[in-house]
Write a protein that holds these residues in place. Structure first.
Motif, short mmCIF file in Angstrom:
data_model
loop_
_atom_site.label_atom_id
_atom_site.label_comp_id
_atom_site.label_asym_id
_atom_site.label_seq_id
_atom_site.Cartn_x
_atom_site.Cartn_y
_atom_site.Cartn_z
N VAL A 290 0.86 -1.18 0.00
CA VAL A 290 0.00 0.00 0.00
C VAL A 290 0.89 1.23 0.00
O VAL A 290 2.11 1.13 0.05
CB VAL A 290 -0.94 0.02 1.24
CG1 VAL A 290 -1.91 -1.13 1.19
CG2 VAL A 290 -0.14 -0.03 2.53
N LYS A 291 0.29 2.39 -0.05
CA LYS A 291 1.06 3.63 -0.02
C LYS A 291 1.88 3.71 1.28
O LYS A 291 1.39 3.41 2.35
CB LYS A 291 0.10 4.82 -0.09
CG LYS A 291 -0.75 4.85 -1.35
CD LYS A 291 -1.83 5.92 -1.26
CE LYS A 291 -2.87 5.59 -0.21
NZ LYS A 291 -3.97 6.58 -0.19
N GLY A 334 -5.49 3.67 5.42
CA GLY A 334 -4.95 2.70 4.47
C GLY A 334 -3.50 2.89 4.11
O GLY A 334 -2.97 2.20 3.24
N TRP A 335 -2.81 3.82 4.79
CA TRP A 335 -1.38 4.03 4.53
C TRP A 335 -0.55 2.98 5.27
O TRP A 335 -0.94 2.49 6.33
CB TRP A 335 -0.95 5.41 5.01
CG TRP A 335 -1.37 6.56 4.14
CD1 TRP A 335 -2.55 7.24 4.19
CD2 TRP A 335 -0.61 7.16 3.10
NE1 TRP A 335 -2.58 8.23 3.25
CE2 TRP A 335 -1.40 8.21 2.55
CE3 TRP A 335 0.66 6.93 2.57
CZ2 TRP A 335 -0.96 9.01 1.51
CZ3 TRP A 335 1.10 7.73 1.53
CH2 TRP A 335 0.29 8.75 1.01
N ASN A 336 0.60 2.67 4.72
CA ASN A 336 1.62 1.92 5.44
C ASN A 336 2.50 2.96 6.12
O ASN A 336 3.43 3.49 5.53
CB ASN A 336 2.44 1.06 4.47
CG ASN A 336 3.55 0.30 5.18
OD1 ASN A 336 3.52 0.11 6.38
ND2 ASN A 336 4.54 -0.12 4.42
N ALA A 337 2.15 3.30 7.35
CA ALA A 337 2.83 4.40 8.07
C ALA A 337 3.96 3.85 8.92
O ALA A 337 3.73 3.06 9.84
CB ALA A 337 1.82 5.16 8.93
N ILE A 338 5.20 4.26 8.63
CA ILE A 338 6.39 3.77 9.32
C ILE A 338 7.04 4.92 10.07
O ILE A 338 7.20 6.01 9.53
CB ILE A 338 7.40 3.18 8.31
CG1 ILE A 338 6.77 2.01 7.53
CG2 ILE A 338 8.68 2.75 9.00
CD1 ILE A 338 7.63 1.54 6.38
N LEU A 339 7.40 4.70 11.32
CA LEU A 339 8.14 5.69 12.10
C LEU A 339 9.62 5.36 12.07
O LEU A 339 10.00 4.19 12.10
CB LEU A 339 7.65 5.72 13.54
CG LEU A 339 6.51 6.69 13.88
CD1 LEU A 339 5.25 6.33 13.12
CD2 LEU A 339 6.24 6.71 15.38
N THR A 340 10.47 6.39 12.00
CA THR A 340 11.91 6.14 12.06
C THR A 340 12.29 5.54 13.41
O THR A 340 13.24 4.77 13.52
CB THR A 340 12.73 7.43 11.84
OG1 THR A 340 12.32 8.42 12.80
CG2 THR A 340 12.52 7.96 10.43
N HIS A 341 11.55 5.89 14.46
CA HIS A 341 11.69 5.25 15.77
C HIS A 341 10.37 5.43 16.50
O HIS A 341 9.84 6.53 16.58
CB HIS A 341 12.86 5.82 16.58
CG HIS A 341 12.75 7.28 16.87
ND1 HIS A 341 12.49 7.78 18.12
CD2 HIS A 341 12.87 8.36 16.06
CE1 HIS A 341 12.45 9.12 18.08
NE2 HIS A 341 12.68 9.48 16.83
#
Length: 482
Positions: A290-291, A334-341
């Protein structure tokens, strides 16, 4: 006989004192604490006779940074009175027989960071005075060549997640176990048949902060839930409980809470002969199906960011909280939300260099082929009256993203509009996708700081950024369809 007994006691006393004296002599010593002025503020240097580890914490009333150094004894060659326009006082005390605490009291709003360590027998605190008008650009050059080992260290630290919470709920005879993590993880579940009847779930690339965790359950069907760190290298956390009845179990992801697995234990009984005994799944999104958007909470770990001297409010706590709120909103959309930490830590490690840390943040976006990169910060100034919201961009493709998000920040937060500005911040310059760096408000200003300390305000910030992203991504051509 009495004389012999006395002699034995004396020998034991001498041997014991010898061991103690030996231990003291061998203990690592803190020999010097010094402070030097720098162009941006100052630097406190703690010198030891050998490699040391440390932990740091922010204390208030008065505002101070405490550095605890275990396995050391205080042996200052000469005391030094350290005081200047930034530092009010520096004290060192023997906190315990084998632990020294160094306490730094601050006078004014500064950014405090425990610098990366090349010499492991030194600890350096860098203090930066911000003028609030000209941002200090993150111009540390990208590492020309980062070793494979360094890359692996960065990748593994961003993949490994924590088990944040485990809770049990029973309603209308439906039982649910909620497992919440700090980011995407995979899991494998096993169901044992009678008379064992246990169910255990292994979460890979996951860690548990506590040694063990137990969730008491008073229920006729399910036993207490136990969680423990089952393995290290690779990290595996295991959750175990027992069922007294063969009932149907379903696993599914929460639609309202980011990175949450829900295990539903229903009323319907099943035949053990046809019962599934093993399965796998994921919490969150592990692949770019996904996005993808990467959120970078400014600072973290030994880097406190800016600190309000009156309240002790630290920038790293605010940016992480806002980022986690934003992540939940994006995942629901619906986002693929990633945190750097996703926890209070450095992205790489406490002993990595500045260039490695900045590279790791930008690379989280680059290696995940992210559509967008958002870095969240709080501003600071030596002038208490300076306040407001500023949004930064660098590349040409950044400007539209920055403009749209800034519009919602100003309209929804009601903060002073300090405009959209171009700056050579490292994470803007070295990301391949559109990126924006947001200075939400001034932590050094009493009114802005009061807003930043408010949970409802932080939710407003996350919602405003989310609305800006939604408007920006209305145009598929802008984000390349990712």
């Amino acid at each position: 006989m009495k004389k012999l007994f006395i002699i034995i006691l004396l020998v034991i006393s001498i041997i014991t004192s010898g061991f103690c004296a030996g231990d003291t002599r061998k203990a690592t010593k803190i020999t010097n604490i010094d402070y030097k002025e720098t162009s941006s503020g100052g630097e406190l240097i703690i010198q030891a006779t050998g490699p040391v580890k440390y932990s740091s914490q922010l204390l208030t009333d008065p505002l101070r940074i405490a550095i605890d150094i275990p396995g050391t004894v205080l042996s200052l060659k000469k005391g030094k009175n350290i005081t200047n326009e930034i530092v009010k006082n520096v004290k060192a005390v023997q906190l315990a027989p084998d632990s020294v605490r160094v306490v730094l009291e601050l006078k004014k709003p500064v950014s405090v960071r425990i610098a990366s360590r090349i010499n492991l027998d030194q600890i350096k605190l860098k203090l930066t005075s911000s003028n609030g008008d000209i941002p200090v650009p993150e111009t540390t050059p990208a590492p020309a060549e980062i070793s494979q080992q360094s890359q692996q260290k960065e990748v593994s630290s961003t993949i490994t997640q924590q088990i944040r919470e485990v809770k049990f709920e029973e309603k209308n005879d439906i039982r649910k176990i909620f497992i919440t993590t700090t980011g995407p993880v995979t899991y494998e579940w096993h169901r044992l048949k009678s008379p064992d009847s246990r169910i255990y779930i292994d979460f890979t690339d996951a860690i548990l902060v506590e040694k063990k965790l137990s969730v008491p359950v008073e229920d006729e069907i399910i036993s207490d839930i136990r969680v423990a760190q089952n393995r290290k290298s690779p990290n595996v956390v295991r959750l175990v409980f027992k069922l007294n009845t063969s009932v149907k179990i379903n696993f599914f992801q929460s639609q309202t809470v980011a990175n949450q697995l829900i295990m539903e234990i229903g009323k319907e009984t099943i035949d053990e002969s046809s019962m599934a005994t093993i399965g796998t799944g994921t919490i969150g999104y592990l692949v770019n199906t996904v996005k993808t958007i990467v959120i970078d909470p400014g600072h973290g770990g030994g880097d406190y960011g800016a600190i309000n001297p009156s309240t002790g409010l630290a920038e790293k706590d605010i940016t992480l909280d806002i980022s986690l709120r934003l992540q939940e909103l994006l995942i629901q959309e619906g986002w693929n939300a990633i945190l750097t930490h996703s926890t209070d830590r450095d992205v790489t490690s406490s002993d990595s260099s500045d260039s490695e840390e900045l590279w790791a943040r930008a690379n989280t976006g680059n290696k995940n082929n992210a559509a967008l990169f958002i870095s969240i910060h709080c501003d600071s100034s030596t002038k208490e009256t300076v306040r407001g919201t500023t949004t930064f961009y660098y590349k040409d493709v950044d400007k539209t993203l920055a403009s749209v998000i800034h519009k919602y920040l100003i309209s929804d937060l009601g903060t002073m509009d300090r405009g959209i500005k171009s700056s050579k911040f490292y994470v803007l310059k070295n990301t391949k996708m559109p990126a924006a760096l947001l200075e939400i408000a001034f932590i050094s200003n009493s009114e802005d700081s009061k807003l930043l300390s408010s949970s409802p305000f932080r939710q407003k910030v996350a919602t405003a950024i989310f609305k800006g992203i939604c408007e920006y991504t209305t145009y598929p051509a802008i984000v390349g369809g990712k």
